[in-house]
Every structure is written in structure tokens, then in C-alpha cells.
Design a protein around this motif. Structure first.
Motif, PDB file in Angstrom:
ATOM      1  N   THR A 195       7.769  -6.461  -9.608  1.00 49.44           N
ATOM      2  CA  THR A 195       8.591  -6.299 -10.811  1.00 49.44           C
ATOM      3  C   THR A 195       8.828  -7.631 -11.508  1.00 49.44           C
ATOM      4  O   THR A 195       8.986  -7.681 -12.739  1.00 49.44           O
ATOM      5  CB  THR A 195       9.942  -5.673 -10.422  1.00 49.44           C
ATOM      6  OG1 THR A 195       9.703  -4.430  -9.762  1.00 49.44           O
ATOM      7  CG2 THR A 195      10.801  -5.424 -11.652  1.00 49.44           C
ATOM      8  N   THR A 207       0.828  -1.212   0.000  1.00 49.79           N
ATOM      9  CA  THR A 207       0.000   0.000   0.000  1.00 49.79           C
ATOM     10  C   THR A 207       0.863   1.264   0.000  1.00 49.79           C
ATOM     11  O   THR A 207       0.622   2.199  -0.769  1.00 49.79           O
ATOM     12  CB  THR A 207      -0.914   0.004   1.236  1.00 49.79           C
ATOM     13  OG1 THR A 207      -1.665  -1.209   1.261  1.00 49.79           O
ATOM     14  CG2 THR A 207      -1.859   1.179   1.202  1.00 49.79           C
ATOM     15  N   ASN A 254       8.127  10.807 -12.352  1.00 53.42           N
ATOM     16  CA  ASN A 254       7.111  10.058 -13.092  1.00 53.42           C
ATOM     17  C   ASN A 254       7.638   9.445 -14.389  1.00 53.42           C
ATOM     18  O   ASN A 254       6.942   8.664 -15.024  1.00 53.42           O
ATOM     19  CB  ASN A 254       5.928  10.961 -13.425  1.00 53.42           C
ATOM     20  CG  ASN A 254       5.133  11.302 -12.187  1.00 53.42           C
ATOM     21  OD1 ASN A 254       5.194  10.607 -11.183  1.00 53.42           O
ATOM     22  ND2 ASN A 254       4.399  12.408 -12.249  1.00 53.42           N
ATOM     23  N   PHE A 297       5.308   4.336  -8.107  1.00 55.81           N
ATOM     24  CA  PHE A 297       5.568   2.987  -8.595  1.00 55.81           C
ATOM     25  C   PHE A 297       4.688   2.636  -9.803  1.00 55.81           C
ATOM     26  O   PHE A 297       5.131   1.944 -10.717  1.00 55.81           O
ATOM     27  CB  PHE A 297       5.338   1.977  -7.472  1.00 55.81           C
ATOM     28  CG  PHE A 297       5.666   0.568  -7.861  1.00 55.81           C
ATOM     29  CD1 PHE A 297       6.974   0.113  -7.835  1.00 55.81           C
ATOM     30  CD2 PHE A 297       4.670  -0.312  -8.266  1.00 55.81           C
ATOM     31  CE1 PHE A 297       7.289  -1.182  -8.211  1.00 55.81           C
ATOM     32  CE2 PHE A 297       4.970  -1.611  -8.639  1.00 55.81           C
ATOM     33  CZ  PHE A 297       6.290  -2.048  -8.611  1.00 55.81           C
ATOM     34  N   GLY A 298       3.448   3.097  -9.811  1.00 52.49           N
ATOM     35  CA  GLY A 298       2.568   2.814 -10.943  1.00 52.49           C
ATOM     36  C   GLY A 298       3.122   3.366 -12.249  1.00 52.49           C
ATOM     37  O   GLY A 298       3.098   2.693 -13.284  1.00 52.49           O
ATOM     38  N   HIS A 299       3.649   4.596 -12.204  1.00 58.54           N
ATOM     39  CA  HIS A 299       4.266   5.188 -13.398  1.00 58.54           C
ATOM     40  C   HIS A 299       5.518   4.407 -13.788  1.00 58.54           C
ATOM     41  O   HIS A 299       5.756   4.151 -14.974  1.00 58.54           O
ATOM     42  CB  HIS A 299       4.619   6.653 -13.138  1.00 58.54           C
ATOM     43  CG  HIS A 299       3.437   7.554 -13.021  1.00 58.54           C
ATOM     44  ND1 HIS A 299       2.748   8.026 -14.124  1.00 58.54           N
ATOM     45  CD2 HIS A 299       2.798   8.058 -11.937  1.00 58.54           C
ATOM     46  CE1 HIS A 299       1.747   8.788 -13.729  1.00 58.54           C
ATOM     47  NE2 HIS A 299       1.762   8.826 -12.399  1.00 58.54           N
ATOM     48  N   TRP A 300       6.341   4.012 -12.809  1.00 60.03           N
ATOM     49  CA  TRP A 300       7.552   3.250 -13.116  1.00 60.03           C
ATOM     50  C   TRP A 300       7.203   1.921 -13.785  1.00 60.03           C
ATOM     51  O   TRP A 300       7.857   1.510 -14.742  1.00 60.03           O
ATOM     52  CB  TRP A 300       8.353   2.964 -11.836  1.00 60.03           C
ATOM     53  CG  TRP A 300       8.711   4.164 -11.043  1.00 60.03           C
ATOM     54  CD1 TRP A 300       8.734   5.466 -11.480  1.00 60.03           C
ATOM     55  CD2 TRP A 300       9.097   4.200  -9.665  1.00 60.03           C
ATOM     56  NE1 TRP A 300       9.103   6.292 -10.460  1.00 60.03           N
ATOM     57  CE2 TRP A 300       9.342   5.557  -9.336  1.00 60.03           C
ATOM     58  CE3 TRP A 300       9.267   3.226  -8.682  1.00 60.03           C
ATOM     59  CZ2 TRP A 300       9.737   5.940  -8.066  1.00 60.03           C
ATOM     60  CZ3 TRP A 300       9.678   3.596  -7.402  1.00 60.03           C
ATOM     61  CH2 TRP A 300       9.904   4.942  -7.107  1.00 60.03           C
ATOM     62  N   PHE A 301       6.181   1.281 -13.260  1.00 59.56           N
ATOM     63  CA  PHE A 301       5.778  -0.027 -13.790  1.00 59.56           C
ATOM     64  C   PHE A 301       5.293   0.098 -15.239  1.00 59.56           C
ATOM     65  O   PHE A 301       5.712  -0.672 -16.117  1.00 59.56           O
ATOM     66  CB  PHE A 301       4.668  -0.609 -12.908  1.00 59.56           C
ATOM     67  CG  PHE A 301       4.441  -2.077 -13.089  1.00 59.56           C
ATOM     68  CD1 PHE A 301       5.192  -3.007 -12.391  1.00 59.56           C
ATOM     69  CD2 PHE A 301       3.470  -2.547 -13.967  1.00 59.56           C
ATOM     70  CE1 PHE A 301       4.988  -4.361 -12.551  1.00 59.56           C
ATOM     71  CE2 PHE A 301       3.257  -3.891 -14.135  1.00 59.56           C
ATOM     72  CZ  PHE A 301       4.016  -4.812 -13.430  1.00 59.56           C
ATOM     73  N   LEU A 302       4.429   1.066 -15.502  1.00 63.42           N
ATOM     74  CA  LEU A 302       3.912   1.261 -16.861  1.00 63.42           C
ATOM     75  C   LEU A 302       5.025   1.690 -17.815  1.00 63.42           C
ATOM     76  O   LEU A 302       5.071   1.232 -18.975  1.00 63.42           O
ATOM     77  CB  LEU A 302       2.783   2.296 -16.848  1.00 63.42           C
ATOM     78  CG  LEU A 302       1.500   1.871 -16.125  1.00 63.42           C
ATOM     79  CD1 LEU A 302       0.485   3.006 -16.127  1.00 63.42           C
ATOM     80  CD2 LEU A 302       0.898   0.624 -16.796  1.00 63.42           C
ATOM     81  N   PHE A 314       2.543   2.170  -3.433  1.00 63.33           N
ATOM     82  CA  PHE A 314       1.739   2.886  -4.425  1.00 63.33           C
ATOM     83  C   PHE A 314       1.346   4.275  -3.951  1.00 63.33           C
ATOM     84  O   PHE A 314       1.132   5.174  -4.768  1.00 63.33           O
ATOM     85  CB  PHE A 314       0.475   2.071  -4.751  1.00 63.33           C
ATOM     86  CG  PHE A 314       0.734   0.907  -5.661  1.00 63.33           C
ATOM     87  CD1 PHE A 314       0.773   1.065  -7.033  1.00 63.33           C
ATOM     88  CD2 PHE A 314       0.956  -0.354  -5.140  1.00 63.33           C
ATOM     89  CE1 PHE A 314       1.013   0.003  -7.877  1.00 63.33           C
ATOM     90  CE2 PHE A 314       1.196  -1.439  -5.968  1.00 63.33           C
ATOM     91  CZ  PHE A 314       1.229  -1.256  -7.343  1.00 63.33           C
ATOM     92  N   GLN A 315       1.208   4.461  -2.626  1.00 68.37           N
ATOM     93  CA  GLN A 315       0.761   5.764  -2.112  1.00 68.37           C
ATOM     94  C   GLN A 315       1.901   6.766  -1.953  1.00 68.37           C
ATOM     95  O   GLN A 315       1.707   7.965  -2.178  1.00 68.37           O
ATOM     96  CB  GLN A 315       0.052   5.557  -0.763  1.00 68.37           C
ATOM     97  CG  GLN A 315      -1.295   4.847  -0.882  1.00 68.37           C
ATOM     98  CD  GLN A 315      -1.969   4.669   0.461  1.00 68.37           C
ATOM     99  OE1 GLN A 315      -1.346   4.870   1.515  1.00 68.37           O
ATOM    100  NE2 GLN A 315      -3.235   4.293   0.441  1.00 68.37           N
TER     101      GLN A 315
END
Length: 299
Positions: free
Chosen positions: A273, A74, A243, A82-87, A77-78
Motif C-alpha cells: 500500500t 502470495t 470487490n 487485494f488486487g481489486h482493493w489496490f486498483l 492475493f490468493q
């Protein structure tokens, strides 16, 4: 002289010798296998334990956690991007791998099937370039992209498309050599028969050659994907905004300053990952063995 009372002792001795022979011939291999599995599983269990550790620190992490929590996931992501890195990593690795494999297959087909001036020099040049590590070109890449960023910001620093151009050409030479070896194993009569039936070079390549070289396409695609998603040095120089970072750069930032405090989030991030690479490997695994062995023995 052996009596009836001595028979059980003789049987026990025979059984002991049989077990010793089994261990000498086969048993030690099981022991080595068990040790290898334990050695391989230990870091995975430690990372899982660290990811589920509710305290989220390196000093409090044990192989068997005393408690379990998803708080590290949690917080990952907060508190981070991490969401931007993953995409970003999925986009870069996927597009760069596909483009690299496509261009490598075109070059390998030309080097394998056609005879033209400079063919041998071109092959040797590709091999020679691959012998130098990529980070030797970092200074030149930085200077080039400094100018490109001023003229064309869309493909400059902190953009995925600029890094995509670098990744696309990074493994082009090695992939071309691997694929050329595989194309050389295919009989030329296939091309000639298709040409006699009226097929063009484009039709021969896409409808006949590419389906036959699917194993080496899978292997080089997997290697290119893993290499792109794990690449750090060039991405760390190229991407500086939060980002725009990839997983390798962003995850390094978690432990670069406060290694102990962010270790739980770092462990959670490493588990997430690994998911894309494992999925790609599972999808392509049926091609991998034949692709690795068939493409590497022809020059």
C-alpha cells in the motif's frame, strides 16, 4: 611550575575538555538525531519482519525474523481481493485528486484575480465548512445515497464513482485557500500584459498562471492523494461488497476479526500500500518545500 613529565597529562586534560565542549555544542544533536532515526525505523523494520515471517502471526513476529518467505504476499492475493482493493484505491485517489486540484485551481484563480459580489462571503464559507469534521455528514450522506442508489445505481453504494464524488468535494475548501494564497503572490502585471497582447482569460489561466503555480499544485495534489487513499470512515460506510472495497477498508477487515492469524498478510499489504504514495512523493518532492512555504503566508 609545569615540568616536562606533566605535559602529557595537561594535553589529555585539554583533549577531554575539547570533547566535552564538542558534545555540549554539537554532539547532543547527533545523539538526538540517532534516537529519532531509530524511533522512526523501528516500526518499518517490524512490519517488514512481519511480512516476511513464514508463520504469519502476530505472536510469532520478531524484529529480526528467524526465517524469510513470501508466503504472506502470495496468500494476500490468493485468499483476499487485494488486487481489486489496490486498483480501486488507485483509481479513486488518482481521479479524485486530479479533479479536486483542477476545480480548486479554477476557484482560487477567480477568488484571487476577480472582484464580484459574494466573494468575501464565499471565502469565509469555504473556511467555515472545513472546520467541521467530515464524519458529521455521514448520516446525511447515507440517506442521500440511499435514494441515489435506488434512482441511479451507477453512482450509488458500492460503486467507485459515488465515492469519487464525495472525495472530490472533501478537500475542495482547503485546497482553494492554499492556492489562492499562491495566486496572490503572482504580480497582476502578468495578467494585464497578456491581456494587452490579446490573450483571453482561458489562455492567461492555462498558459501563464498554471505553470507558475506548479509548486502549490504538486503539494495540494500530494495531500489530496494521501487523504483519499487513506480515507476509511466514509469508504467503510459506502463500500460493503468485497470487490468494491478500497485498501483502507479491505485491510481493516483482515485484522478486525482474527488479528493474530492474518497479521502477516496485513503487514505484506501495508508494504504494498505504501508504494503508490512513495512514488507520488518522489515524483513531486522537488516542488513540495517551495509550495508549502509560499502558499501558507498569504490570506
Amino acid at each position: 611550575m609545569t615540568t616536562y613529565a606533566d605535559a602529557p597529562i595537561a594535553n589529555r586534560n585539554a583533549t577531554g575538555k575539547s570533547k566535552n565542549r564538542w558534545f555540549v555544542r554539537v554532539g547532543w544533536r547527533h545523539l538526538v538525531g540517532i534516537l529519532a532515526v531509530a524511533f522512526s525505523i523501528f516500526p518499518i523494520l517490524f512490519v517488514i519482519s512481519a511480512a516476511l515471517n513464514p508463520l504469519g502471526t502476530l505472536s510469532s513476529t520478531e524484529l529480526l525474523p528467524t526465517g524469510a518467505s513470501v508466503e504472506n504476499f502470495t496468500n494476500l492475493f490468493q485468499k483476499t481481493a487485494f488486487g481489486h482493493w489496490f486498483l480501486n484505491s488507485l483509481l479513486l485517489a488518482g481521479v479524485a485528486s486530479f479533479a479536486s486540484i483542477f476545480l480548486s485551481s479554477l476557484a482560487a484563480y477567480a477568488f484571487s484575480r476577480m472582484r464580484f459580489a459574494g466573494r468575501r462571503v464565499g471565502l469565509l464559507t469555504l473556511l467555515l465548512i472545513q472546520m467541521f469534521p467530515q464524519f458529521l455528514a455521514i448520516v446525511a450522506i447515507f440517506l442521500i445515497f440511499t435514494t441515489i442508489t435506488d434512482l441511479y445505481p451507477a453512482i450509488g453504494f458500492n460503486t467507485p464513482w459515488g465515492l469519487f464524488l464525495l472525495y472530490m468535494g472533501g478537500a475542495l475548501g482547503a485546497n482553494t485557500w492554499l492556492m489562492k494564497g499562491f495566486f496572490d503572490t503572482l504580480p497582476k502585471e502578468l495578467d494585464e500584459s497578456a491581456t494587452m497582447d490579446g490573450a483571453s482569460h482561458v489562455q492567461v489561466f492555462f498558459r501563464i498562471m498554471l505553470p507558475l503555480v506548479a509548486p502549490i499544485l504538486a503539494v495540494t495534489g500530494l495531500l489530496a492523494f494521501i487523504g483519499s487513499i487513506n480515507e476509511f470512515i466514509i469508504a467503510n460506510v459506502f463500500l460493503t461488497e468485497p470487490n468494491s472495497k478500497t485498501l483502507a477498508v479491505g485491510m481493516f477487515g483482515l485484522v478486525a476479526g482474527e488479528r493474530n492469524n492474518n497479521f502477516g498478510m496485513f503487514a505484506a499489504g501495508t508494504l504494498l500500500t505504501a508504494i503508490p504514495t512513495v512514488l507520488v512523493f518522489q515524483i513531486l518532492q522537488r516542488y513540495i518545500v517551495s509550495g508549502l512555504t509560499a502558499g501558507a503566508v498569504k490570506g
